[in-house]
Design an enzyme around this catalytic site. Sequence first.
Site, PDB file in Angstrom:
ATOM      1  N   HIS A  35      -3.658  -4.665   0.750  1.00 59.17           N
ATOM      2  CA  HIS A  35      -2.941  -4.001   2.014  1.00 59.17           C
ATOM      3  C   HIS A  35      -3.218  -4.830   3.285  1.00 59.17           C
ATOM      4  O   HIS A  35      -3.807  -5.753   3.351  1.00 59.17           O
ATOM      5  CB  HIS A  35      -3.601  -2.662   2.367  1.00 59.17           C
ATOM      6  CG  HIS A  35      -5.040  -2.646   2.790  1.00 59.17           C
ATOM      7  ND1 HIS A  35      -5.957  -1.630   2.720  1.00 59.17           N
ATOM      8  CD2 HIS A  35      -5.767  -3.474   3.616  1.00 59.17           C
ATOM      9  CE1 HIS A  35      -7.071  -1.820   3.168  1.00 59.17           C
ATOM     10  NE2 HIS A  35      -6.946  -3.104   3.946  1.00 59.17           N
TER      11      HIS A  35
ATOM     12  N   CYS B  34       0.819  -1.211   0.085  1.00 64.05           N
ATOM     13  CA  CYS B  34      -0.011   0.067  -0.003  1.00 64.05           C
ATOM     14  C   CYS B  34       0.747   1.195  -0.046  1.00 64.05           C
ATOM     15  O   CYS B  34       1.701   1.332  -1.284  1.00 64.05           O
ATOM     16  CB  CYS B  34      -0.856   0.083   1.007  1.00 64.05           C
ATOM     17  SG  CYS B  34      -2.449   1.123   0.918  1.00 64.05           S
TER      18      CYS B  34
ATOM     19  N   ARG C 263     -11.612   7.136  -3.945  1.00 64.15           N
ATOM     20  CA  ARG C 263     -10.814   5.850  -3.700  1.00 64.15           C
ATOM     21  C   ARG C 263     -10.836   4.722  -4.091  1.00 64.15           C
ATOM     22  O   ARG C 263     -12.192   4.376  -4.396  1.00 64.15           O
ATOM     23  CB  ARG C 263     -10.740   5.838  -1.923  1.00 64.15           C
ATOM     24  CG  ARG C 263     -10.132   7.246  -1.267  1.00 64.15           C
ATOM     25  CD  ARG C 263     -10.043   6.787   0.131  1.00 64.15           C
ATOM     26  NE  ARG C 263      -9.122   5.780   0.552  1.00 64.15           N
ATOM     27  CZ  ARG C 263      -7.886   6.318   0.763  1.00 64.15           C
ATOM     28  NH1 ARG C 263      -7.311   7.575   0.753  1.00 64.15           N
ATOM     29  NH2 ARG C 263      -6.820   5.558   1.187  1.00 64.15           N
TER      30      ARG C 263
END
Lengths: 244, 461
Positions: free
Chosen positions: A199, A98, A132
């Site tokens: 992530h 990430c 996002r």
Amino acid sequence: MSDAGPLRVCALYPDLMNIYADRGNLLMLQRRCEWRGIGFELNGVGIGEELDADAADLYYMGGGQDRDQELCASDLVEHKRSALAAAAQRGAVIFGVCGGYQLLGHAYQVGDAELPGVGLLDVRTVRSDGPRLIGNVAITVDLPGASDQVLAGFENHAGRTHIGPGAAPLGRVLRGHGNNGADQREGAFSGSVLGTYLHGPLLPKNAWFADWLISTALGGIALPPLEDALEDQAHADARRAAGV
Amino acid sequence: MTLLGTKIRVARTVGRAVRATGRGGGTSLPGRVLLRLAPQAISELSARLAHGSAVISATNGKTTTAGITATVLRLAGHELVHNRAGANMEGGVASTLLSAARAGGGIAGDMGLFEVDEFWLGPVTQQVAPKAMLLGNLFRDQLDRYGELETIASRWADVVAGLPGTTALVLNADDPLIADLGRTHQDVTYFGVDDNELALPEMQHASDSKHCRRCGAPYVYDVIYLGHLGHYHCAQCGRERPQPSVRAEHITLHGTSAATFMLVTPSGRRSVLLRLPGLYNVYNALAATALCLALEVPLDVIVAGLEAAQAAFGRAETVQVADTSLQLLLIKNPAGANEVMRTLTLEADELELLTILNDNVADGRDVSWVWDADFELLAPHVRHITCSGTRAAELAVRFKYAGVPESALTVVPDLAQALDLALARAGQGRLFALPTYTALLALRAELSARGHVPSYWETAA
């Protein structure tokens, strides 16, 4: 006790770059070494500390809050870039997740400002004003000794990352957004340097990849299998959540 | 019939229709319909409350703190309009006001008490114009929905900046992110814990806001109680924990059943027996106390309310299921889960557990957080864990890597089957259920279908 190892792991900024439970990855590596009788050593380096290029077989950097990532970006370039490059040169695994992935590239452009990266991966990231990229994700991976394997996990990033000619994608997106939501590529690798947007604790969902990292970091040794019924089920659930 | 009155009737009809389908309580839908028809409804209806409203938000403890506060305010003679079902977004608040609205511009109540989702604090506050606002804590929670902690803190700073100076602001002195919100506000009451006996040896893994909101330097902690809550100061700019006027001293935690402490306030000191477990509930009790003092409730009424308060829905609530005493302990993020586990470790016996991890939208689709919670705390106390829910296996993996032997773990994704197994294993002993939010609703529905508890919208009515 196994002849191999110990696996020496260095976590970069474990206090700051840990927003999505990155310690789950370190715990996976630790236990899976221990259960095989392979020694495990974990060290952390923080802001202002120099990095020893010979002290670890695997360097790990997770994700952080925006402000923490900024702090780490400048420190990384100032105090750790050349040591990380030397470590990569001698074949140590450098693994960024990430925010950590973004910082392994050349730069992360946020509006008018540019966060510098260490440039170990030929990728550039630009923060998008768009939504996002959030959700379950699954990719199919082609790595040395691990062809057509699936990684499943969760992604949550505002940055859009584009790969240059000097790196290969870590995998092809089966479901989810990947590097930029457009080119179906996810993550990047170049030699022993790897980055992904899957992530936080992706290794608990992908035990095979934990073993791939351990094996690669220890020079490609063969690892005896473990009893992985629960891990296999968790992997299947993560794939199902992504729709694969 | 007023125009709003007509819209209220339409929204109610929709609510009844949804409830009749049996698909759940329909707790927020009628309110959402009302807001579509009358966007000012929250503001118009809450203006009917003679003594105004209080608003409560926090990552953890909203429902329990609001429940304790409600007990106190009722003892003080107030008739409350209170969103008890945890329907804490805009639609839920509107639904609550909707069911209290009476014809001819009336409302069944003299005071509003609203717990509000972190994300919705701004819009709801603007409409409710509260007399008092309590902000309890901010922890890492559902990053896929809420975003980063710093983002919420900044959003909350804007909410506080928009309050009239006369709004009573009640803040947790021990949470640096929260305490900082009171820096420029006129009317602030701080609460906090003063008991070094309960200090943690080190900061927990999921701790956040370790850096000064003012200057970015790391905070120095003299004492840590829970997550990043404690006594802190910034060595660089000198920012420090404000001195709280409402405090708990000499705290004793009695397992999963109760806590006792000395409550210190500007109105005097009282010894309190709280029938809710754990340090986190002491914080909730302190928050409720400070809020009720700000609302000018006498201290003796507050203490009577604290001692009468019962566990909120699924928050340390105990249900008798045949021979088994089943305690429901909601877990939804690392800080909250850590406190539940810390409380469980106070039990002398080995634990029989039913843990349920779902990844529905209201739980957060991202289950990464279980790797931030310190399940290692629980491992030495476990007899057996039945893991259930949509991500049952990942939870089992978490326990395995925390040190629980695989022989003590059973994965049963189906909730009804998992409940049967866990109850059978517990027999005449105790069973502790640790569900995530939608898992709690499902577990409650299952217990209700079996006749052990009323359905949740009935308890919330």
